[in-house]
Design a protein around this motif. Structure first.
Motif, PDB file in Angstrom:
ATOM      1  N   ILE A 158       5.503  15.973  82.895  1.00  0.00           N
ATOM      2  CA  ILE A 158       6.285  16.319  81.819  1.00  0.00           C
ATOM      3  C   ILE A 158       5.319  16.770  80.615  1.00  0.00           C
ATOM      4  CG2 ILE A 158       8.279  15.873  80.562  1.00  0.00           C
ATOM      5  CD1 ILE A 158       8.747  16.083  83.571  1.00  0.00           C
ATOM      6  N   PHE A 159       5.715  17.776  79.980  1.00  0.00           N
ATOM      7  CA  PHE A 159       5.015  18.309  78.864  1.00  0.00           C
ATOM      8  C   PHE A 159       6.196  17.822  77.649  1.00  0.00           C
ATOM      9  CE2 PHE A 159       2.603  20.302  82.107  1.00  0.00           C
ATOM     10  CZ  PHE A 159       1.263  20.104  81.569  1.00  0.00           C
ATOM     11  N   VAL A 160       5.221  17.756  76.548  1.00  0.00           N
ATOM     12  CA  VAL A 160       6.025  17.438  75.269  1.00  0.00           C
ATOM     13  C   VAL A 160       5.424  18.360  74.327  1.00  0.00           C
ATOM     14  CG1 VAL A 160       6.646  15.675  73.655  1.00  0.00           C
ATOM     15  CG2 VAL A 160       6.472  15.059  75.992  1.00  0.00           C
ATOM     16  N   THR A 161       6.089  19.009  73.646  1.00  0.00           N
ATOM     17  CA  THR A 161       5.464  19.923  72.604  1.00  0.00           C
ATOM     18  C   THR A 161       6.214  20.011  71.329  1.00  0.00           C
ATOM     19  OG1 THR A 161       4.586  21.986  72.216  1.00  0.00           O
ATOM     20  CG2 THR A 161       6.740  21.940  73.535  1.00  0.00           C
ATOM     21  N   ALA A 162       5.802  20.215  70.264  1.00  0.00           N
ATOM     22  CA  ALA A 162       6.430  20.259  68.844  1.00  0.00           C
ATOM     23  C   ALA A 162       6.545  21.814  68.254  1.00  0.00           C
ATOM     24  CB  ALA A 162       5.914  19.302  67.970  1.00  0.00           C
ATOM     25  N   THR A 216       2.980  23.508  67.368  1.00  0.00           N
ATOM     26  CA  THR A 216       1.904  22.765  66.538  1.00  0.00           C
ATOM     27  C   THR A 216       1.146  21.447  67.210  1.00  0.00           C
ATOM     28  OG1 THR A 216       3.642  21.225  65.772  1.00  0.00           O
ATOM     29  CG2 THR A 216       3.088  23.321  64.404  1.00  0.00           C
ATOM     30  N   ALA A 217       1.728  21.089  68.406  1.00  0.00           N
ATOM     31  CA  ALA A 217       1.075  19.898  68.945  1.00  0.00           C
ATOM     32  C   ALA A 217       1.717  19.857  70.546  1.00  0.00           C
ATOM     33  CB  ALA A 217       1.424  18.616  68.625  1.00  0.00           C
ATOM     34  N   VAL A 218       0.837  19.415  71.466  1.00  0.00           N
ATOM     35  CA  VAL A 218       1.207  19.062  72.917  1.00  0.00           C
ATOM     36  C   VAL A 218       0.585  17.798  73.362  1.00  0.00           C
ATOM     37  CG1 VAL A 218      -0.689  20.544  73.606  1.00  0.00           C
ATOM     38  CG2 VAL A 218       1.484  20.180  75.136  1.00  0.00           C
ATOM     39  N   THR A 219       1.408  17.377  74.189  1.00  0.00           N
ATOM     40  CA  THR A 219       1.079  16.111  75.195  1.00  0.00           C
ATOM     41  C   THR A 219       1.605  16.097  76.317  1.00  0.00           C
ATOM     42  OG1 THR A 219       0.317  13.605  75.296  1.00  0.00           O
ATOM     43  CG2 THR A 219       2.438  14.286  74.227  1.00  0.00           C
ATOM     44  N   SER A 220       1.453  15.165  77.421  1.00  0.00           N
ATOM     45  CA  SER A 220       1.963  15.091  78.681  1.00  0.00           C
ATOM     46  C   SER A 220       2.058  13.867  79.114  1.00  0.00           C
ATOM     47  CB  SER A 220       1.420  16.218  79.667  1.00  0.00           C
ATOM     48  OG  SER A 220       0.102  15.663  80.048  1.00  0.00           O
ATOM     49  N   TYR A 221       2.821  13.493  80.275  1.00  0.00           N
ATOM     50  CA  TYR A 221       3.033  12.402  80.707  1.00  0.00           C
ATOM     51  C   TYR A 221       3.322  12.501  82.282  1.00  0.00           C
ATOM     52  CZ  TYR A 221       7.914  11.961  79.984  1.00  0.00           C
ATOM     53  OH  TYR A 221       9.153  12.288  80.213  1.00  0.00           O
ATOM     54  N   THR A 222       3.260  11.394  83.103  1.00  0.00           N
ATOM     55  CA  THR A 222       3.746  11.731  84.402  1.00  0.00           C
ATOM     56  C   THR A 222       5.165  10.719  84.433  1.00  0.00           C
ATOM     57  OG1 THR A 222       1.560  11.730  85.208  1.00  0.00           O
ATOM     58  CG2 THR A 222       3.110  11.020  86.789  1.00  0.00           C
ATOM     59  N   SER A 223       6.017  11.423  84.948  1.00  0.00           N
ATOM     60  CA  SER A 223       7.305  10.776  85.172  1.00  0.00           C
ATOM     61  C   SER A 223       7.502   9.888  86.180  1.00  0.00           C
ATOM     62  CB  SER A 223       8.429  11.934  85.180  1.00  0.00           C
ATOM     63  OG  SER A 223       8.220  12.316  86.654  1.00  0.00           O
ATOM     64  N   THR A 251      -3.339  31.821  66.720  1.00  0.00           N
ATOM     65  CA  THR A 251      -4.173  30.678  66.734  1.00  0.00           C
ATOM     66  C   THR A 251      -3.636  29.626  67.707  1.00  0.00           C
ATOM     67  OG1 THR A 251      -4.228  30.827  64.438  1.00  0.00           O
ATOM     68  CG2 THR A 251      -4.572  28.624  65.209  1.00  0.00           C
ATOM     69  N   VAL A 252      -4.806  28.679  68.271  1.00  0.00           N
ATOM     70  CA  VAL A 252      -4.340  27.545  69.347  1.00  0.00           C
ATOM     71  C   VAL A 252      -4.409  26.406  68.438  1.00  0.00           C
ATOM     72  CG1 VAL A 252      -5.185  26.250  71.376  1.00  0.00           C
ATOM     73  CG2 VAL A 252      -5.662  29.011  71.180  1.00  0.00           C
ATOM     74  N   ASN A 253      -3.357  25.948  68.404  1.00  0.00           N
ATOM     75  CA  ASN A 253      -3.025  24.704  67.458  1.00  0.00           C
ATOM     76  C   ASN A 253      -3.284  23.447  68.041  1.00  0.00           C
ATOM     77  OD1 ASN A 253      -2.117  26.136  65.190  1.00  0.00           O
ATOM     78  ND2 ASN A 253      -0.049  26.510  66.011  1.00  0.00           N
ATOM     79  N   ASP A 254      -3.033  23.239  69.501  1.00  0.00           N
ATOM     80  CA  ASP A 254      -3.384  21.953  70.046  1.00  0.00           C
ATOM     81  C   ASP A 254      -3.783  22.363  71.609  1.00  0.00           C
ATOM     82  OD1 ASP A 254      -3.910  19.458  70.232  1.00  0.00           O
ATOM     83  OD2 ASP A 254      -1.928  18.932  70.231  1.00  0.00           O
ATOM     84  N   VAL A 255      -4.424  21.313  72.224  1.00  0.00           N
ATOM     85  CA  VAL A 255      -4.875  21.615  73.703  1.00  0.00           C
ATOM     86  C   VAL A 255      -5.004  20.286  74.182  1.00  0.00           C
ATOM     87  CG1 VAL A 255      -7.213  21.208  72.902  1.00  0.00           C
ATOM     88  CG2 VAL A 255      -6.739  22.466  75.030  1.00  0.00           C
TER      89      VAL A 255
END
Length: 765
Positions: A700-704, A687-694, A638-642
């Motif tokens: 940088i990716f943030v995942t749970a 379960t989740a993913v987001t990203s930001y520019t350092s 399953t793809v949980n987040d995109v």
């Protein structure tokens, strides 16, 4: 050793702990001497001064003794009067924080301490404690219920538990069976007494102590085996019935000298084995239907025994020669349990959630608890609270309740610790008091003191089902919890109710006609557009068309109009015109539930990405209402987040997918044949993913995962940080720091236990 000698030894340890505490560096990023890491906490415990003054917080990220939580539990009767906020926060997350870097341990401790001590009614503020200086994370605000009373973290969900005494009777071992067929033997501090034993090919559904260190284990593979817990080995398989699963195990004292091990199967067959030899024994029973049978034996005051058999909605009492009585329930019986004592009572629960105590002499109900939907009872157990017998009931919402018997009045002990259904429970004595161990589908076993007068009330776990952060200031958080949806200004702390009496499965902020609306996915499959600034919010618009509740919502505000995208459990992605409420398009290409959506602006409109239970990722051209490019088969179950991200090399947008298989994959949307990068942090599904520019321009990716948040730099393929939460996170969002013009990004993480907001300083990573 006499009392005077004991006092002298304790005084020596107190002086040692005080002297050693002065040697711990104040800066938590500096490693203390190895002796301090290994022995300071133990000196403090033996000197009865196990507190934050003698075991400074800056030591805990490096601490390597047997376990702080074990030391705290062992000394609960003679606890130091000093403050223990940091120690208790560390004990709650310690089981999750193995094999991670000291910086990650320190940040996790800092966050756990903030959660345990913060006032969620106040606006976000940096933690003022000077002990947290130098950290890459600054907690701002949290309303989370902290991970509570974690005794052990398990690789697979535990499905059954039992206790067994050591040969000398001085120690009690806990035996667990999981859904992979593995049996583990654990000491009172949750350390392994022996190597794990692979006993069954299916889940270990039942477990029963037979005395002398032997435990009978039963499985969904239809077999019963014996385990020698004292030697840590499998004795042998003693029974098997193919093409069935074991539905029940029970001990039955058929005569004063004979004890039978009864095995109930899913086809109604009951086998009897001599509990001493495990040889088959003939058993005379009334005719049974071909459906699962539950078994329990009770002993009357005159020492006569009765056998209780439950099938479908009926409980039958059998005295060895014939049927004494039958009692019917309103729904199929889920669990049956004999209560200790000479009163010969049993507890029963059914699929509707009813709980009752039955007098086995007459078959009449003596006490009854009506169902409390939507939670259902998942396990029953017997305990003592303040030396009085009680019934423990576990539920599908992760809570455990205690009841007096036989009246079933509530015991004032609140145990809402698990974030998933509780699958097994067992009472054990640790020290002078009884404790209740509860195992859940959240991969944890939790330990609860059974003292009604000393057990503080805890916040009930009412899972957060949806959340969304406003895109502009003032920063407002919309959250759905239970049947309430509320709006909170996280800059000022003000909060008000947006929607009451409705279970919401997804939320999104939607720009519309110079104002912000909130879109809420309702239980009737519709989407409500609400004005969060109205004193009495009522739906501005109701969007209908889905056949199952939407699971995700994304708003795309263009120059001409705002389009709302929704993904549903019915397998469709729909586009809506926010101003008119008109449906613009419906994409039914996903075979199963659409679980996640993300959008990104492109010349002339937006691209929309959707992922779901079919494991596929699809990208849609919102302006043209067609699929963009080819379907990406992610290979993640399953793809949980995109989430979309911009390549730091300037070669276009990429797409990140967080998968059920525990991987984070990065894809080039133009050439998605193979993932660009892959990250597997461990700890179960992502379960989740987001990203930001350092600050240095890197993405940088943030995942749970199930118990942690991970920061990953794909350019170096390095995990920068692991923040232990102790419970699942289902939403991650990045925002700019509204407190100043600084560059530090703010991370909002929402999980089943609540929401936390932290500021990140990646220059310290």
């Amino acid at each position: 050793m006499n009392d005077a000698a004991d006092a002298s030894v304790a005084e020596i340890h107190r002086k040692l702990a005080a002297a050693l505490a002065d040697l711990v560096p104040e800066d938590p990023t500096l490693p203390p001497h190895p002796y301090l890491r290994r022995h300071l906490a133990e000196h403090a415990a033996q000197g009865n001064v196990l507190d934050d003054d003698h075991v400074p917080p800056s030591l805990l990220a490096w601490e390597t003794s047997a376990a702080v939580r074990r030391l705290l539990a062992a000394g609960e009767d003679t606890a130091s009067p000093g403050r223990r906020h940091w120690l208790q926060a560390w004990a709650k997350l310690e089981p999750f924080a193995r094999d991670i870097s000291p910086v990650s341990r320190w940040v996790s401790l800092q966050l756990a301490h903030h959660i345990a001590t913060s006032n969620s009614s106040a606006p976000p503020q940096p933690a003022p404690d000077p002990e947290v200086t130098g950290s890459p994370v600054t907690p701002l605000w949290s309303d989370c219920a902290s991970a509570d009373n974690v005794w052990a973290v398990t690789e697979a969900p535990v499905t059954s538990m039992s206790t067994v005494a050591s040969a000398d009777g001085r120690q009690v071992f806990v035996v667990t069976g999981d859904d992979l067929g593995i049996v583990r033997i654990l000491r009172h501090d949750a350390t392994a007494s022996a190597s794990p034993l692979t006993v069954h090919r299916g889940a270990v559904s039942h477990m029963l102590s037979l005395g002398e260190g032997r435990v009978a284990t039963a499985s969904t593979d239809g077999t019963v085996s014996l385990v020698d817990t004292r030697r840590g080995r499998i004795i042998r398989s003693v029974h098997q019935r193919k093409a069935t699963w074991v539905s029940s195990l029970a001990l039955h004292h058929s005569t004063p000298r004979t004890t039978l091990l009864l095995v109930g199967h899913s086809d109604g067959h009951v086998a009897a084995l001599d509990a001493a030899t495990c040889e088959p024994v003939p058993l005379n029973l009334p005719p049974l239907d071909k459906q699962p049978v539950l078994l329990q034996a009770v002993t009357r005051a005159d020492r006569t025994t009765l056998l209780l058999l439950a099938q479908d909605t009926t409980v039958t009492c059998f005295d060895g020669t014939g049927t004494c009585w039958r009692a019917s329930r309103t729904a199929p019986i889920r669990a049956l349990l004999a209560l200790p004592g000479t009163s010969a009572h049993c507890a029963v629960t059914d699929d509707d959630g009813n709980i009752a105590v039955i007098d086995t002499a007459t078959g009449t109900a003596l006490g009854h608890v009506p169902p409390a939907p939507p939670a259902r009872v998942t396990a029953l157990g017997t305990v003592t609270v303040d030396d009085q017998p009680a019934l423990a009931t576990a539920a599908s919402d992760g809570t455990v309740s205690l009841w007096t018997t036989p009246a079933l009045t509530p015991v004032p002990v609140n145990l809402p610790g698990h974030s998933a259904p509780v699958s097994a429970l067992v009472a054990t004595r640790q020290g002078r008091h009884m404790r209740l161990l509860t195992a859940g589908a959240d991969h944890t076993i939790r330990s609860w003191p059974l003292l009604a007068q000393q057990t503080p009330a805890r916040r009930a776990w009412n899972p957060i089902t949806a959340s969304a952060l406003s895109p502009i200031r003032p920063r407002r958080l919309a959250s759905a919890e239970g049947t309430s949806t509320w709006i909170r200004n996280i800059e000022t702390g003000q909060q008000h109710t947006l929607l009451e009496g409705e279970s919401v499965t997804a939320l999104a902020w939607v720009p519309s006609d110079r104002r912000l609306l909130v879109a809420a996915a309702a239980s009737d499959n519709s989407i409500l557009l609400l004005d969060p600034d109205s004193p009495h919010p009522t739906p501005v618009t109701r969007l209908t068309g889905h056949y199952s509740p939407p699971l995700c919502l994304v708003a795309m505000a263009g120059a001409a109009a705002t389009v709302l995208a929704s993904g549903s459990a019915d397998g469709t992605v729909r586009l809506w015109d926010v101003e008119t409420g008109q449906g613009l398009a419906s994409f039914d290409d996903h075979m199963f539930s659409v679980r996640c959506l993300a959008s990104t602006p492109v010349p002339g409109g937006f691209l929309l990405a959707s992922g779901g239970s079919d494991g596929n990722l699809r990208v849609w051209d919102v302006q043209r209402r067609v699929q963009f490019g080819q379907t990406i088969r992610c290979g993640q179950n399953t793809v949980n987040d995109v989430g979309f991200f911009t390549s730091e090399h300037g070669d276009g947008d990429g797409i990140a997918t967080a998968g059920q298989d525990g991987s984070l994959k990065l894809w080039n949307r133009e050439a998605p044949e193979h993932p660009l990068k892959e990250f597997r942090p461990g700890g179960g599904e992502l379960t989740a993913v987001t990203s930001y520019t350092s600050t240095s321009g890197r993405t940088i990716f943030v995942t749970a995962s199930m118990t942690s948040i991970h920061l990953w730099d794909p350019s170096t393929d390095r995990r920068l940080l692991q923040i232990v939460t102790g419970y699942p996170i289902n939403t991650l969002k990045m925002a700019a720091d509204w407190r100043s013009a600084g560059l530090s990004p703010v991370l909002l993480a929402t999980g089943e236990a609540g929401t936390m907001i932290v500021s990140l300083d990646d220059r310290r990573l």
